[in-house]
Design an enzyme around this catalytic site. Structure first.
Site, PDB file in Angstrom:
ATOM      1  N   HIS A  71      27.047  74.521  54.463  1.00 45.77           N
ATOM      2  CA  HIS A  71      26.389  74.782  53.172  1.00 45.77           C
ATOM      3  C   HIS A  71      25.037  75.465  53.386  1.00 45.77           C
ATOM      4  CE1 HIS A  71      23.480  71.395  53.324  1.00 45.77           C
ATOM      5  NE2 HIS A  71      24.450  70.678  53.842  1.00 45.77           N
ATOM      6  N   ASP A  73      22.368  75.434  51.044  1.00 48.89           N
ATOM      7  CA  ASP A  73      21.229  74.899  50.302  1.00 48.89           C
ATOM      8  C   ASP A  73      20.554  73.761  51.045  1.00 48.89           C
ATOM      9  OD1 ASP A  73      23.606  73.445  49.832  1.00 48.89           O
ATOM     10  OD2 ASP A  73      22.758  72.509  48.040  1.00 48.89           O
ATOM     11  N   ASP A 103      19.681  69.861  58.281  1.00 45.42           N
ATOM     12  CA  ASP A 103      20.684  69.836  57.209  1.00 45.42           C
ATOM     13  C   ASP A 103      20.632  71.108  56.373  1.00 45.42           C
ATOM     14  OD1 ASP A 103      22.694  68.905  55.600  1.00 45.42           O
ATOM     15  OD2 ASP A 103      21.464  67.442  54.544  1.00 45.42           O
ATOM     16  N   GLU A 133      25.529  72.129  47.682  1.00 44.39           N
ATOM     17  CA  GLU A 133      26.079  70.937  48.314  1.00 44.39           C
ATOM     18  C   GLU A 133      25.202  69.722  48.073  1.00 44.39           C
ATOM     19  OE1 GLU A 133      26.777  67.872  51.410  1.00 44.39           O
ATOM     20  OE2 GLU A 133      24.942  68.996  51.051  1.00 44.39           O
ATOM     21  N   GLU A 134      23.884  69.936  47.966  1.00 43.27           N
ATOM     22  CA  GLU A 134      22.936  68.826  47.904  1.00 43.27           C
ATOM     23  C   GLU A 134      22.736  68.279  46.487  1.00 43.27           C
ATOM     24  OE1 GLU A 134      22.076  67.459  50.466  1.00 43.27           O
ATOM     25  OE2 GLU A 134      21.721  68.834  52.114  1.00 43.27           O
ATOM     26  N   GLU A 162      28.060  69.843  59.542  1.00 37.78           N
ATOM     27  CA  GLU A 162      27.039  68.840  59.237  1.00 37.78           C
ATOM     28  C   GLU A 162      26.418  68.310  60.530  1.00 37.78           C
ATOM     29  OE1 GLU A 162      25.692  67.745  56.555  1.00 37.78           O
ATOM     30  OE2 GLU A 162      27.020  68.331  54.907  1.00 37.78           O
ATOM     31  N   HIS A 337      17.169  65.451  55.413  1.00 35.03           N
ATOM     32  CA  HIS A 337      16.347  65.254  54.209  1.00 35.03           C
ATOM     33  C   HIS A 337      14.965  64.679  54.511  1.00 35.03           C
ATOM     34  CE1 HIS A 337      20.215  64.928  51.503  1.00 35.03           C
ATOM     35  NE2 HIS A 337      20.226  65.977  52.326  1.00 35.03           N
TER      36      HIS A 337
END
Length: 362
Positions: A71, A73, A103, A133-134, A162, A337
């Site tokens: 992903h 984003d 991430d 995705e987030e 991931e 994150h």
């Protein structure tokens, strides 16, 4: 438009990708840059775009096809861009620090470098880079593209980039969120005996949740840890009113051996004394998928024992299509994150080497 140069390799691509802000909903610039790079440097790939999702496929007529996805984003920036090259204070190892490094721009950097480099892999490859995705699952660019162009996603095996510390994490847990409500009767707090306090009624339920011992479930040789937790409590309308409603939002992370229906049944049974139980979001898990021939060869190429993915990831979407899928990418998932996201450069390079060796093996 930001320019991406694939000849600089996966670590340099990681730096460049991270410095293109791409918080969920703002992926247009990074998708434009990747599309331009692919069209200029990867004539062996057939490139399709769906919104800010890119699907790039080899068409070599190989007997098997692998889907490799990541992903684009990130979660919101918090003073952690532009990225920096620093030394890890404990190991002294060079790392790339900043939002998105873990991430999952390092995983995307590895994938982009190999997508351009590998014009003659031993399997056909579908490379996928997607938006949203987030955020809520129904906004997922991967889910949207799968609905719009399902024929582009046929594959025998899938890898999601991931962060997994450069090891294979099989499958993923499922997830379910529910709102559990206790009702009462309003009254003036000076005459509380005239009402029924919904927050007080919720107390025993919270105590039961705190005492709950989640299961450890072995699925196809990997151990998944479940969890049932309160994540939010809402109740009360004023400082002098006995509340007539208290709602506990709970999150259940369940092993991939359970279906969504079975997970919902467990939650409803656990909260059978509640007045209302509303399931507001649910997504199935994915079994490890490690018994597929391509998966076994991939495990050998990585050279480390697989473990279970304890969170939910988009391997679930591939599993729902009948495609065995695993997680594999650089970066410590515990830093995803976090404001101090950082990924070892050595891990970026080792992930690239393992993928390259597997995708080019005879």
């Amino acid at each position: 438009m930001p320019v991406l140069d694939p000849s600089l390799g996966p670590a340099a691509l990681t730096r460049r990708l991270c410095d293109i802000p791409s918080v969920s909903g703002d992926e247009r610039a990074i998708a434009d840059a990747i599309e331009a790079m692919l069209r200029e440097h990867a004539p062996h790939l057939a490139v399709t775009r769906d919104g800010d999702t890119l699907i790039a496929r080899t068409e070599l007529g190989r007997a098997r096809r692998v889907a490799i996805a990541g992903h684009l984003d990130t979660v919101p920036i918090n003073g952690n861009l532009p990225i920096r090259d620093v030394l890890d204070p404990e190991s002294g190892e060079p790392v790339i620090w900043g939002r998105g490094t873990v991430d999952m721009k390092a995983g995307v950097g590895v994938q982009l470098a190999l997508a351009v480099e590998l014009s003659d892999p031993s399997v056909d490859i579908t490379w996928i880079w997607y938006d949203h995705e987030e955020v809520a699952s129904d906004l997922s660019g991967l889910g949207r593209a799968m609905r719009n162009r399902p024929e582009l996603f046929a594959a025998d095996f899938a890898i999601l980039g991931e962060p997994s510390n450069g090891t294979i994490e099989g499958g993923c847990n499922g997830t379910l969120r529910a709102r559990v409500t206790m009702l009462g009767r309003r009254a003036h707090s000076a005459r509380s005996w005239m009402g029924e306090n919904a927050i007080h009624r919720a107390g025993p339920m919270l105590e039961r949740l705190a005492a709950y011992e989640a299961e450890r479930v072995v699925v196809d040789g990997l151990e998944y840890r479940e969890g049932l937790n309160a994540v939010r409590v809402e109740g009360g309308i004023a400082g002098n009113v006995i509340p007539d409603r208290c709602t506990i939002e709970v999150n259940y992370r369940f092993a991939p051996s359970r279906s969504v229906a079975e997970a919902e049944a467990l939650v409803r049974d656990f909260f059978s004394d509640a007045d209302e139980v509303e399931v507001v979001d649910a997504a199935p898990g994915a079994r490890p998928g490690l018994d597929a021939p391509l998966a076994r060869a991939f495990v050998e190429a990585v050279g480390q024992q697989p473990t279970a993915k304890l969170g939910w990831t988009d391997v679930s979407r591939f599993s729902a299509l009948g495609i065995p899928a695993v997680n594999f990418g650089p970066g410590d998932p515990l830093l995803a994150h976090a404001d101090d996201e950082q990924v070892p450069i050595s891990q970026i390079m080792s992930c690239a080497a393992a993928l390259r060796a597997w995708l080019t093996a005879g």
